[in-house]
Write an enzyme that holds these catalytic residues in place. Structure first.
Site, mmCIF file in Angstrom:
data_model
loop_
_atom_site.group_PDB
_atom_site.id
_atom_site.type_symbol
_atom_site.label_atom_id
_atom_site.label_comp_id
_atom_site.label_asym_id
_atom_site.label_seq_id
_atom_site.Cartn_x
_atom_site.Cartn_y
_atom_site.Cartn_z
ATOM 1 N N GLY A 142 -0.639 -13.972 7.680
ATOM 2 C CA GLY A 142 -0.239 -15.381 7.668
ATOM 3 C C GLY A 142 -0.211 -16.050 9.020
ATOM 4 N N LYS A 143 -0.984 -15.567 9.984
ATOM 5 C CA LYS A 143 -0.971 -16.172 11.314
ATOM 6 C C LYS A 143 -1.519 -17.605 11.285
ATOM 7 C CE LYS A 143 -3.290 -12.674 13.054
ATOM 8 N NZ LYS A 143 -3.215 -11.741 11.922
ATOM 9 N N GLY A 163 -0.724 -9.637 15.087
ATOM 10 C CA GLY A 163 -0.396 -8.828 13.931
ATOM 11 C C GLY A 163 -1.613 -8.489 13.116
ATOM 12 N N ASP A 189 -8.536 13.856 2.575
ATOM 13 C CA ASP A 189 -7.190 14.435 2.580
ATOM 14 C C ASP A 189 -6.947 15.259 3.838
ATOM 15 O OD1 ASP A 189 -6.850 13.356 0.039
ATOM 16 O OD2 ASP A 189 -7.551 15.187 -0.955
ATOM 17 N N PRO A 216 -4.440 -8.202 10.023
ATOM 18 C CA PRO A 216 -5.088 -9.264 9.240
ATOM 19 C C PRO A 216 -4.317 -9.561 7.959
ATOM 20 C CG PRO A 216 -6.677 -7.566 9.894
ATOM 21 C CD PRO A 216 -5.321 -7.034 10.205
ATOM 22 N N GLY A 217 -4.369 -10.818 7.544
ATOM 23 C CA GLY A 217 -3.793 -11.206 6.261
ATOM 24 C C GLY A 217 -2.298 -11.396 6.251
ATOM 25 N N GLU A 219 -6.401 15.722 -8.502
ATOM 26 C CA GLU A 219 -5.409 14.644 -8.472
ATOM 27 C C GLU A 219 -4.056 15.111 -8.983
ATOM 28 O OE1 GLU A 219 -5.993 12.040 -6.875
ATOM 29 O OE2 GLU A 219 -8.151 12.372 -6.649
ATOM 30 N N HIS A 264 -2.203 16.813 -6.186
ATOM 31 C CA HIS A 264 -1.487 15.838 -5.358
ATOM 32 C C HIS A 264 -0.188 15.404 -6.036
ATOM 33 C CE1 HIS A 264 -4.567 15.430 -2.362
ATOM 34 N NE2 HIS A 264 -5.456 14.870 -3.164
#
Length: 500
Positions: A114-115, A109, A411, A111-112, A337, A340
Protein backbone atom coordinates in the site's frame (compact mmCIF):
# COMPACT_ATOMS: atom_id res chain seq x y z
CA UNK A 1 2.54 15.83 -30.06
CA UNK A 2 2.62 19.24 -31.76
CA UNK A 3 6.40 19.11 -31.96
CA UNK A 4 6.37 15.73 -33.66
CA UNK A 5 3.81 17.01 -36.20
CA UNK A 6 5.90 20.14 -36.79
CA UNK A 7 8.98 18.01 -37.41
CA UNK A 8 7.07 15.90 -39.92
CA UNK A 9 5.78 18.97 -41.76
CA UNK A 10 9.29 20.40 -41.83
CA UNK A 11 10.67 17.27 -43.47
CA UNK A 12 7.82 17.32 -46.00
CA UNK A 13 8.59 20.95 -46.82
CA UNK A 14 12.25 20.06 -47.23
CA UNK A 15 11.41 17.38 -49.79
CA UNK A 16 9.04 19.75 -51.62
CA UNK A 17 11.65 22.52 -51.87
CA UNK A 18 14.21 20.03 -53.11
CA UNK A 19 11.86 18.93 -55.86
CA UNK A 20 11.30 22.59 -56.81
CA UNK A 21 14.99 23.02 -57.45
CA UNK A 22 15.89 25.25 -54.52
CA UNK A 23 19.15 23.38 -54.03
CA UNK A 24 20.96 26.41 -52.61
CA UNK A 25 18.67 26.34 -49.53
CA UNK A 26 18.89 22.59 -49.05
CA UNK A 27 21.97 22.50 -46.73
CA UNK A 28 20.47 25.17 -44.47
CA UNK A 29 17.16 23.34 -44.23
CA UNK A 30 18.86 20.01 -43.54
CA UNK A 31 20.88 21.58 -40.72
CA UNK A 32 17.74 23.17 -39.27
CA UNK A 33 15.94 19.81 -39.37
CA UNK A 34 18.82 18.04 -37.60
CA UNK A 35 18.93 20.70 -34.87
CA UNK A 36 15.17 20.38 -34.41
CA UNK A 37 15.40 16.61 -34.02
CA UNK A 38 18.20 16.95 -31.45
CA UNK A 39 16.09 19.44 -29.49
CA UNK A 40 13.12 17.07 -29.43
CA UNK A 41 15.33 14.20 -28.25
CA UNK A 42 16.71 16.34 -25.44
CA UNK A 43 13.15 17.11 -24.37
CA UNK A 44 12.41 13.39 -24.24
CA UNK A 45 9.67 13.73 -26.88
CA UNK A 46 11.09 11.21 -29.30
CA UNK A 47 12.27 7.61 -29.06
CA UNK A 48 9.65 6.53 -26.56
CA UNK A 49 9.74 9.57 -24.30
CA UNK A 50 6.71 9.56 -21.99
CA UNK A 51 5.07 12.47 -20.17
CA UNK A 52 4.60 12.21 -16.41
CA UNK A 53 1.32 11.01 -14.99
CA UNK A 54 -0.38 13.93 -13.22
CA UNK A 55 -2.91 13.34 -10.47
CA UNK A 56 -4.48 16.31 -8.70
CA UNK A 57 -5.56 15.75 -5.13
CA UNK A 58 -9.03 17.02 -5.96
CA UNK A 59 -9.53 14.15 -8.36
CA UNK A 60 -9.61 16.08 -11.64
CA UNK A 61 -8.75 13.35 -14.09
CA UNK A 62 -7.08 10.07 -13.25
CA UNK A 63 -7.83 8.17 -10.04
CA UNK A 64 -10.10 9.70 -7.38
CA UNK A 65 -8.55 10.88 -4.11
CA UNK A 66 -8.27 8.44 -1.21
CA UNK A 67 -8.12 8.97 2.55
CA UNK A 68 -6.08 7.21 5.21
CA UNK A 69 -9.26 5.64 6.59
CA UNK A 70 -9.52 3.55 3.41
CA UNK A 71 -6.09 1.97 3.99
CA UNK A 72 -6.10 -1.00 6.34
CA UNK A 73 -3.38 -2.92 8.14
CA UNK A 74 -0.86 -0.11 8.39
CA UNK A 75 -1.81 1.76 11.54
CA UNK A 76 1.76 2.40 12.72
CA UNK A 77 2.94 3.48 9.26
CA UNK A 78 -0.11 5.74 8.80
CA UNK A 79 0.41 7.36 12.18
CA UNK A 80 4.10 7.97 11.51
CA UNK A 81 3.39 9.39 8.06
CA UNK A 82 0.58 11.65 9.30
CA UNK A 83 2.83 13.03 12.03
CA UNK A 84 5.40 13.94 9.38
CA UNK A 85 2.74 15.48 7.15
CA UNK A 86 1.51 17.70 9.97
CA UNK A 87 4.62 19.84 9.43
CA UNK A 88 3.26 20.57 5.95
CA UNK A 89 -0.33 21.12 7.10
CA UNK A 90 0.68 23.38 10.00
CA UNK A 91 3.53 25.14 8.30
CA UNK A 92 2.93 28.43 10.13
CA UNK A 93 3.23 26.79 13.56
CA UNK A 94 6.32 24.89 12.41
CA UNK A 95 7.94 28.09 11.15
CA UNK A 96 7.19 29.86 14.45
CA UNK A 97 9.12 27.15 16.29
CA UNK A 98 11.98 27.26 13.78
CA UNK A 99 11.23 23.79 12.41
CA UNK A 100 12.76 23.06 9.03
CA UNK A 101 10.11 21.61 6.72
CA UNK A 102 10.58 18.05 5.55
CA UNK A 103 11.77 17.73 1.99
CA UNK A 104 11.34 14.01 1.45
CA UNK A 105 9.70 10.94 2.99
CA UNK A 106 10.72 7.41 2.00
CA UNK A 107 8.15 4.59 2.10
CA UNK A 108 10.00 1.28 2.29
CA UNK A 109 8.48 -2.19 2.34
CA UNK A 110 7.54 -5.31 0.38
CA UNK A 111 5.43 -5.10 -2.80
CA UNK A 112 1.68 -4.83 -2.43
CA UNK A 113 1.66 -3.28 1.05
CA UNK A 114 0.00 0.00 0.00
CA UNK A 115 2.86 2.45 -0.50
CA UNK A 116 1.22 4.12 -3.51
CA UNK A 117 -2.12 4.34 -1.69
CA UNK A 118 -0.41 6.00 1.27
CA UNK A 119 1.21 8.58 -1.01
CA UNK A 120 -2.18 9.39 -2.56
CA UNK A 121 -3.73 9.61 0.92
CA UNK A 122 -0.93 11.99 1.94
CA UNK A 123 -1.95 14.35 -0.87
CA UNK A 124 -5.59 14.28 0.28
CA UNK A 125 -4.56 14.75 3.92
CA UNK A 126 -2.49 17.86 3.12
CA UNK A 127 -4.74 19.18 0.31
CA UNK A 128 -1.76 19.08 -2.04
CA UNK A 129 -1.41 18.64 -5.77
CA UNK A 130 -0.26 15.08 -6.49
CA UNK A 131 2.15 14.14 -9.26
CA UNK A 132 3.24 10.53 -9.71
CA UNK A 133 6.05 9.00 -11.74
CA UNK A 134 8.11 5.82 -11.63
CA UNK A 135 11.89 5.65 -11.52
CA UNK A 136 12.03 3.95 -14.91
CA UNK A 137 10.46 7.01 -16.58
CA UNK A 138 13.57 9.06 -15.92
CA UNK A 139 16.12 6.80 -17.60
CA UNK A 140 16.52 6.98 -21.39
CA UNK A 141 19.33 6.23 -23.78
CA UNK A 142 19.87 9.93 -24.56
CA UNK A 143 22.17 11.93 -22.30
CA UNK A 144 20.46 14.60 -20.24
CA UNK A 145 16.89 13.34 -20.74
CA UNK A 146 16.52 12.07 -17.15
CA UNK A 147 17.85 15.27 -15.60
CA UNK A 148 15.60 17.33 -17.86
CA UNK A 149 12.58 15.31 -16.77
CA UNK A 150 13.42 15.86 -13.10
CA UNK A 151 13.42 19.61 -13.71
CA UNK A 152 10.15 19.33 -15.63
CA UNK A 153 8.54 17.37 -12.82
CA UNK A 154 9.38 19.90 -10.11
CA UNK A 155 8.39 22.79 -12.38
CA UNK A 156 5.11 21.10 -13.28
CA UNK A 157 4.30 20.50 -9.61
CA UNK A 158 4.71 24.19 -8.76
CA UNK A 159 2.76 25.37 -11.80
CA UNK A 160 -0.12 22.98 -11.13
CA UNK A 161 -0.31 24.02 -7.47
CA UNK A 162 -0.45 27.71 -8.42
CA UNK A 163 -3.08 26.99 -11.05
CA UNK A 164 -5.32 25.21 -8.51
CA UNK A 165 -4.58 27.66 -5.70
CA UNK A 166 -2.84 25.07 -3.53
CA UNK A 167 -0.07 25.90 -1.08
CA UNK A 168 1.73 22.59 -1.48
CA UNK A 169 2.48 19.82 -3.95
CA UNK A 170 3.51 16.20 -3.41
CA UNK A 171 5.75 14.46 -5.93
CA UNK A 172 5.54 10.68 -5.67
CA UNK A 173 8.36 8.63 -7.24
CA UNK A 174 7.77 4.88 -7.29
CA UNK A 175 10.63 2.42 -7.88
CA UNK A 176 13.02 4.98 -6.41
CA UNK A 177 15.89 2.46 -6.45
CA UNK A 178 15.93 2.67 -10.28
CA UNK A 179 16.49 6.42 -10.19
CA UNK A 180 18.34 6.72 -6.88
CA UNK A 181 20.65 3.71 -6.90
CA UNK A 182 24.17 4.06 -5.55
CA UNK A 183 26.34 6.08 -7.90
CA UNK A 184 29.26 4.41 -9.61
CA UNK A 185 27.47 1.11 -10.28
CA UNK A 186 26.57 2.03 -13.88
CA UNK A 187 30.07 2.58 -15.27
CA UNK A 188 28.89 2.37 -18.89
CA UNK A 189 25.83 4.57 -18.47
CA UNK A 190 26.39 7.87 -16.64
CA UNK A 191 22.82 8.93 -17.39
CA UNK A 192 21.76 7.26 -14.12
CA UNK A 193 24.20 9.35 -12.09
CA UNK A 194 23.26 12.58 -13.88
CA UNK A 195 19.59 11.98 -13.19
CA UNK A 196 20.22 11.28 -9.49
CA UNK A 197 22.44 14.36 -9.22
CA UNK A 198 19.63 16.50 -10.63
CA UNK A 199 17.16 15.07 -8.12
CA UNK A 200 19.56 15.91 -5.28
CA UNK A 201 19.96 19.45 -6.61
CA UNK A 202 16.20 19.95 -6.93
CA UNK A 203 15.57 18.68 -3.40
CA UNK A 204 18.29 20.96 -2.06
CA UNK A 205 16.54 23.84 -3.81
CA UNK A 206 13.30 23.33 -1.88
CA UNK A 207 13.08 26.20 0.61
CA UNK A 208 10.31 27.28 3.02
CA UNK A 209 10.24 30.73 1.43
CA UNK A 210 8.86 29.39 -1.85
CA UNK A 211 5.27 30.18 -2.75
CA UNK A 212 4.53 26.46 -3.21
CA UNK A 213 5.96 23.96 -0.75
CA UNK A 214 7.07 20.75 -2.48
CA UNK A 215 7.36 17.40 -0.68
CA UNK A 216 8.92 14.38 -2.37
CA UNK A 217 7.62 10.93 -1.36
CA UNK A 218 9.62 7.97 -2.63
CA UNK A 219 8.69 4.29 -2.54
CA UNK A 220 11.05 1.34 -2.77
CA UNK A 221 11.25 -2.38 -2.05
CA UNK A 222 15.05 -2.20 -1.71
CA UNK A 223 16.19 0.72 0.48
CA UNK A 224 19.62 -0.93 0.71
CA UNK A 225 20.24 -0.06 -2.96
CA UNK A 226 19.69 3.69 -2.52
CA UNK A 227 22.54 6.16 -2.66
CA UNK A 228 23.50 7.43 0.84
CA UNK A 229 23.24 11.03 -0.38
CA UNK A 230 19.49 10.56 -0.81
CA UNK A 231 18.97 9.33 2.73
CA UNK A 232 20.86 12.01 4.60
CA UNK A 233 18.94 14.62 6.65
CA UNK A 234 17.73 17.46 4.45
CA UNK A 235 16.65 15.19 1.60
CA UNK A 236 14.67 12.10 2.58
CA UNK A 237 14.36 13.07 6.22
CA UNK A 238 12.03 10.28 7.29
CA UNK A 239 11.82 6.59 6.44
CA UNK A 240 8.45 4.99 7.06
CA UNK A 241 8.34 1.19 7.08
CA UNK A 242 5.28 -0.22 5.32
CA UNK A 243 5.44 -3.89 6.26
CA UNK A 244 3.16 -6.87 5.73
CA UNK A 245 0.04 -6.58 7.91
CA UNK A 246 -0.45 -8.63 11.06
CA UNK A 247 -3.63 -10.61 11.79
CA UNK A 248 -5.60 -7.58 12.97
CA UNK A 249 -4.38 -5.62 9.96
CA UNK A 250 -5.42 -8.41 7.60
CA UNK A 251 -8.85 -8.48 9.23
CA UNK A 252 -9.19 -4.74 8.65
CA UNK A 253 -8.09 -5.01 5.02
CA UNK A 254 -10.49 -7.88 4.36
CA UNK A 255 -13.35 -5.86 5.86
CA UNK A 256 -12.53 -2.91 3.60
CA UNK A 257 -12.42 -4.99 0.42
CA UNK A 258 -15.48 -7.02 1.43
CA UNK A 259 -17.66 -3.90 1.22
CA UNK A 260 -20.09 -4.26 -1.66
CA UNK A 261 -19.53 -8.02 -1.90
CA UNK A 262 -22.36 -10.35 -0.77
CA UNK A 263 -20.69 -12.66 1.75
CA UNK A 264 -22.51 -15.78 2.91
CA UNK A 265 -23.27 -16.40 6.58
CA UNK A 266 -20.53 -19.06 6.84
CA UNK A 267 -17.75 -16.57 6.00
CA UNK A 268 -15.61 -15.77 9.04
CA UNK A 269 -13.22 -12.92 8.28
CA UNK A 270 -11.34 -13.52 11.55
CA UNK A 271 -10.60 -17.11 10.52
CA UNK A 272 -9.69 -15.98 7.01
CA UNK A 273 -7.28 -13.41 8.44
CA UNK A 274 -5.67 -16.15 10.55
CA UNK A 275 -5.19 -18.41 7.52
CA UNK A 276 -3.61 -15.72 5.35
CA UNK A 277 -0.38 -15.17 7.28
CA UNK A 278 2.18 -13.49 5.04
CA UNK A 279 -0.40 -11.99 2.65
CA UNK A 280 0.01 -8.37 1.60
CA UNK A 281 -2.88 -5.98 1.09
CA UNK A 282 -2.74 -6.66 -2.65
CA UNK A 283 -2.95 -10.42 -2.00
CA UNK A 284 -5.99 -9.95 0.23
CA UNK A 285 -7.76 -7.79 -2.33
CA UNK A 286 -7.03 -10.43 -4.98
CA UNK A 287 -8.29 -13.14 -2.61
CA UNK A 288 -11.74 -11.59 -2.26
CA UNK A 289 -11.86 -10.80 -5.96
CA UNK A 290 -11.01 -14.40 -6.89
CA UNK A 291 -13.62 -15.65 -4.44
CA UNK A 292 -16.23 -13.49 -6.17
CA UNK A 293 -15.13 -14.79 -9.58
CA UNK A 294 -15.48 -18.41 -8.41
CA UNK A 295 -18.95 -17.67 -7.05
CA UNK A 296 -19.99 -16.10 -10.37
CA UNK A 297 -18.66 -19.08 -12.34
CA UNK A 298 -20.74 -21.43 -10.22
CA UNK A 299 -23.86 -19.30 -10.50
CA UNK A 300 -23.95 -18.48 -6.78
CA UNK A 301 -25.48 -15.25 -5.49
CA UNK A 302 -23.22 -15.11 -2.44
CA UNK A 303 -19.53 -15.65 -1.79
CA UNK A 304 -19.24 -18.60 0.58
CA UNK A 305 -16.38 -19.83 2.76
CA UNK A 306 -15.77 -22.60 0.22
CA UNK A 307 -15.15 -20.04 -2.54
CA UNK A 308 -12.72 -18.13 -0.34
CA UNK A 309 -10.79 -21.26 0.67
CA UNK A 310 -10.39 -22.07 -3.01
CA UNK A 311 -9.31 -18.48 -3.66
CA UNK A 312 -6.58 -18.73 -0.99
CA UNK A 313 -5.07 -21.69 -2.83
CA UNK A 314 -5.30 -19.90 -6.16
CA UNK A 315 -3.61 -16.72 -4.88
CA UNK A 316 -0.82 -18.77 -3.28
CA UNK A 317 -0.12 -21.27 -6.06
CA UNK A 318 -2.07 -20.27 -9.18
CA UNK A 319 -4.89 -21.76 -11.22
CA UNK A 320 -5.65 -25.49 -11.24
CA UNK A 321 -3.90 -27.33 -14.05
CA UNK A 322 -5.54 -29.71 -16.49
CA UNK A 323 -2.60 -32.10 -16.49
CA UNK A 324 -2.93 -35.23 -14.40
CA UNK A 325 0.15 -37.09 -13.17
CA UNK A 326 0.56 -40.83 -13.62
CA UNK A 327 -1.01 -42.98 -10.93
CA UNK A 328 2.39 -43.92 -9.53
CA UNK A 329 3.26 -40.22 -9.26
CA UNK A 330 -0.08 -39.44 -7.59
CA UNK A 331 0.60 -42.11 -4.95
CA UNK A 332 4.05 -40.73 -4.29
CA UNK A 333 2.72 -37.17 -4.03
CA UNK A 334 -0.07 -38.30 -1.68
CA UNK A 335 2.39 -39.91 0.75
CA UNK A 336 4.77 -36.97 0.39
CA UNK A 337 2.14 -34.39 1.34
CA UNK A 338 0.73 -36.52 4.13
CA UNK A 339 4.25 -36.86 5.48
CA UNK A 340 4.41 -33.06 5.76
CA UNK A 341 0.94 -32.94 7.32
CA UNK A 342 1.47 -35.65 9.96
CA UNK A 343 4.81 -34.24 11.11
CA UNK A 344 3.24 -30.79 11.34
CA UNK A 345 0.20 -32.07 13.25
CA UNK A 346 2.21 -34.26 15.64
CA UNK A 347 4.56 -31.39 16.45
CA UNK A 348 1.89 -28.69 16.74
CA UNK A 349 -1.69 -30.02 16.93
CA UNK A 350 -4.22 -28.02 14.90
CA UNK A 351 -1.61 -26.57 12.55
CA UNK A 352 -2.76 -28.23 9.29
CA UNK A 353 -5.38 -26.36 7.28
CA UNK A 354 -5.72 -28.46 4.13
CA UNK A 355 -3.89 -31.08 2.05
CA UNK A 356 -4.65 -31.51 -1.63
CA UNK A 357 -3.50 -33.43 -4.71
CA UNK A 358 -4.83 -30.83 -7.18
CA UNK A 359 -1.93 -29.63 -9.36
CA UNK A 360 -1.51 -25.85 -9.22
CA UNK A 361 1.30 -23.85 -10.77
CA UNK A 362 4.46 -25.91 -10.40
CA UNK A 363 3.12 -27.97 -7.48
CA UNK A 364 1.56 -31.41 -7.96
CA UNK A 365 0.15 -31.20 -4.44
CA UNK A 366 0.60 -29.18 -1.29
CA UNK A 367 -0.05 -28.94 2.43
CA UNK A 368 -1.10 -25.58 3.85
CA UNK A 369 -0.53 -24.75 7.51
CA UNK A 370 -2.44 -22.34 9.71
CA UNK A 371 -0.21 -20.38 12.09
CA UNK A 372 -1.44 -19.95 15.66
CA UNK A 373 -0.53 -16.28 15.64
CA UNK A 374 1.74 -13.93 13.74
CA UNK A 375 5.25 -14.80 14.98
CA UNK A 376 7.93 -12.16 15.32
CA UNK A 377 10.54 -14.33 17.04
CA UNK A 378 11.31 -18.05 16.78
CA UNK A 379 12.77 -20.33 19.43
CA UNK A 380 15.14 -23.20 18.70
CA UNK A 381 12.32 -25.71 19.17
CA UNK A 382 10.07 -23.84 16.70
CA UNK A 383 12.78 -23.74 14.04
CA UNK A 384 13.51 -27.43 14.55
CA UNK A 385 9.81 -28.18 14.09
CA UNK A 386 9.79 -26.24 10.81
CA UNK A 387 12.79 -28.27 9.64
CA UNK A 388 10.97 -31.47 10.59
CA UNK A 389 7.94 -30.45 8.51
CA UNK A 390 10.19 -29.73 5.51
CA UNK A 391 11.84 -33.15 5.79
CA UNK A 392 8.59 -35.03 6.40
CA UNK A 393 7.69 -35.36 2.71
CA UNK A 394 10.91 -37.03 1.61
CA UNK A 395 10.98 -39.20 4.76
CA UNK A 396 7.47 -40.49 3.99
CA UNK A 397 8.46 -41.30 0.39
CA UNK A 398 11.51 -43.19 1.61
CA UNK A 399 9.49 -45.07 4.22
CA UNK A 400 6.86 -46.27 1.73
CA UNK A 401 8.73 -46.47 -1.60
CA UNK A 402 12.32 -46.98 -0.35
CA UNK A 403 13.46 -44.04 -2.50
CA UNK A 404 13.14 -40.29 -2.84
CA UNK A 405 12.06 -38.08 -5.75
CA UNK A 406 12.92 -34.64 -7.11
CA UNK A 407 9.74 -33.29 -5.53
CA UNK A 408 11.65 -32.69 -2.30
CA UNK A 409 14.20 -30.25 -3.77
CA UNK A 410 12.31 -27.15 -2.59
CA UNK A 411 11.77 -28.70 0.84
CA UNK A 412 15.48 -29.37 1.25
CA UNK A 413 16.39 -25.80 0.25
CA UNK A 414 14.02 -24.44 2.85
CA UNK A 415 15.37 -26.82 5.50
CA UNK A 416 18.96 -25.74 4.79
CA UNK A 417 17.95 -22.07 5.10
CA UNK A 418 16.32 -22.79 8.47
CA UNK A 419 19.40 -24.67 9.69
CA UNK A 420 21.62 -21.76 8.69
CA UNK A 421 19.27 -19.40 10.49
CA UNK A 422 19.67 -21.48 13.65
CA UNK A 423 23.47 -21.37 13.39
CA UNK A 424 23.62 -17.60 12.89
CA UNK A 425 21.24 -17.10 15.83
CA UNK A 426 23.65 -18.98 18.12
CA UNK A 427 21.38 -22.04 18.45
CA UNK A 428 23.92 -24.65 17.32
CA UNK A 429 26.94 -26.32 18.88
CA UNK A 430 29.12 -23.56 17.37
CA UNK A 431 27.65 -21.07 19.81
CA UNK A 432 27.66 -17.39 18.92
CA UNK A 433 29.22 -16.90 15.47
CA UNK A 434 29.69 -14.22 12.85
CA UNK A 435 28.74 -14.96 9.26
CA UNK A 436 31.79 -13.09 7.97
CA UNK A 437 34.26 -14.92 10.23
CA UNK A 438 33.03 -18.52 10.03
CA UNK A 439 34.35 -20.53 7.03
CA UNK A 440 31.72 -21.81 4.62
CA UNK A 441 32.96 -25.36 5.13
CA UNK A 442 32.28 -25.15 8.87
CA UNK A 443 28.80 -23.76 8.24
CA UNK A 444 28.12 -26.62 5.84
CA UNK A 445 29.28 -29.23 8.35
CA UNK A 446 27.13 -27.79 11.13
CA UNK A 447 24.08 -27.50 8.87
CA UNK A 448 24.59 -31.12 7.81
CA UNK A 449 24.78 -32.23 11.44
CA UNK A 450 21.53 -30.43 12.34
CA UNK A 451 19.68 -31.81 9.31
CA UNK A 452 20.89 -35.39 9.88
CA UNK A 453 19.70 -35.29 13.48
CA UNK A 454 16.27 -33.88 12.51
CA UNK A 455 15.95 -36.36 9.63
CA UNK A 456 16.51 -39.30 11.97
CA UNK A 457 13.82 -38.01 14.30
CA UNK A 458 11.31 -37.51 11.45
CA UNK A 459 11.91 -41.04 10.14
CA UNK A 460 11.29 -42.51 13.58
CA UNK A 461 8.16 -40.39 14.06
CA UNK A 462 6.59 -41.47 10.76
CA UNK A 463 7.52 -45.11 11.33
CA UNK A 464 5.63 -44.99 14.65
CA UNK A 465 2.55 -43.57 12.91
CA UNK A 466 2.78 -45.67 9.74
CA UNK A 467 -0.88 -46.79 9.98
CA UNK A 468 -2.14 -43.20 10.22
CA UNK A 469 0.06 -42.27 7.26
CA UNK A 470 -1.34 -45.13 5.16
CA UNK A 471 -4.96 -44.36 6.04
CA UNK A 472 -4.65 -40.63 5.38
CA UNK A 473 -2.75 -41.10 2.10
CA UNK A 474 -5.32 -43.61 0.78
CA UNK A 475 -8.21 -41.28 1.60
CA UNK A 476 -6.36 -38.37 0.01
CA UNK A 477 -5.96 -40.41 -3.19
CA UNK A 478 -9.72 -40.95 -3.28
CA UNK A 479 -10.90 -37.48 -2.26
CA UNK A 480 -7.98 -35.41 -3.67
CA UNK A 481 -8.45 -32.93 -0.82
CA UNK A 482 -8.58 -33.36 2.96
CA UNK A 483 -9.23 -30.72 5.59
CA UNK A 484 -7.11 -30.41 8.68
CA UNK A 485 -10.03 -31.57 10.82
CA UNK A 486 -10.33 -34.80 8.83
CA UNK A 487 -6.61 -35.48 9.14
CA UNK A 488 -6.84 -35.03 12.89
CA UNK A 489 -9.74 -37.50 13.02
CA UNK A 490 -7.72 -40.09 11.10
CA UNK A 491 -4.74 -39.53 13.36
CA UNK A 492 -6.82 -40.07 16.50
CA UNK A 493 -8.53 -43.15 15.04
CA UNK A 494 -5.25 -44.88 14.18
CA UNK A 495 -3.62 -47.15 16.81
CA UNK A 496 -1.28 -45.12 18.99
CA UNK A 497 2.36 -46.28 19.30
CA UNK A 498 3.35 -47.92 22.57
CA UNK A 499 5.87 -45.19 23.29
CA UNK A 500 3.14 -42.55 23.49
Amino acid sequence: MRREVTAGLGLAALVFLGLQGLHQLLPVLVLAAILGMVFLMAQGRLAGGRPFALQASGGQGGMPPIGFEAIGGQEVAKRELMEALDFLRRSDEAAALGIRPLKGILLAGPPGTGKTLMARAAASYTQSVFLAASGSQFVEMYAGVGAQRIRQLFSQAKKQAKKEGRASAIIFIDELEVLGGKRGRHTSHLEYDQTLNELLVQMDGITPSEEVQVLVIGATNRPDLLDPALLRPGRFDRTVRVDLPDKEGRRHILAIHAQGKPLAADVDLDELARETYGFSGAHLESLLNEGAILAMRQGAREISARHLREAVDKVLLGEKLDRRPRETERRRVAYHEMGHALVSELGRPGSVSVVTLSPRGRALGYMRQTPEDDPYLYTKEELEHQIDVCLGGAAAEELVFASRSTGAVGDFEQAVDLALRMILAGMSSLGIVSRELVPDELLHQESHRILKRREARVRALLAEHREALEAAAQELLQEEKLSGDRIRQLLQAAPQPASR
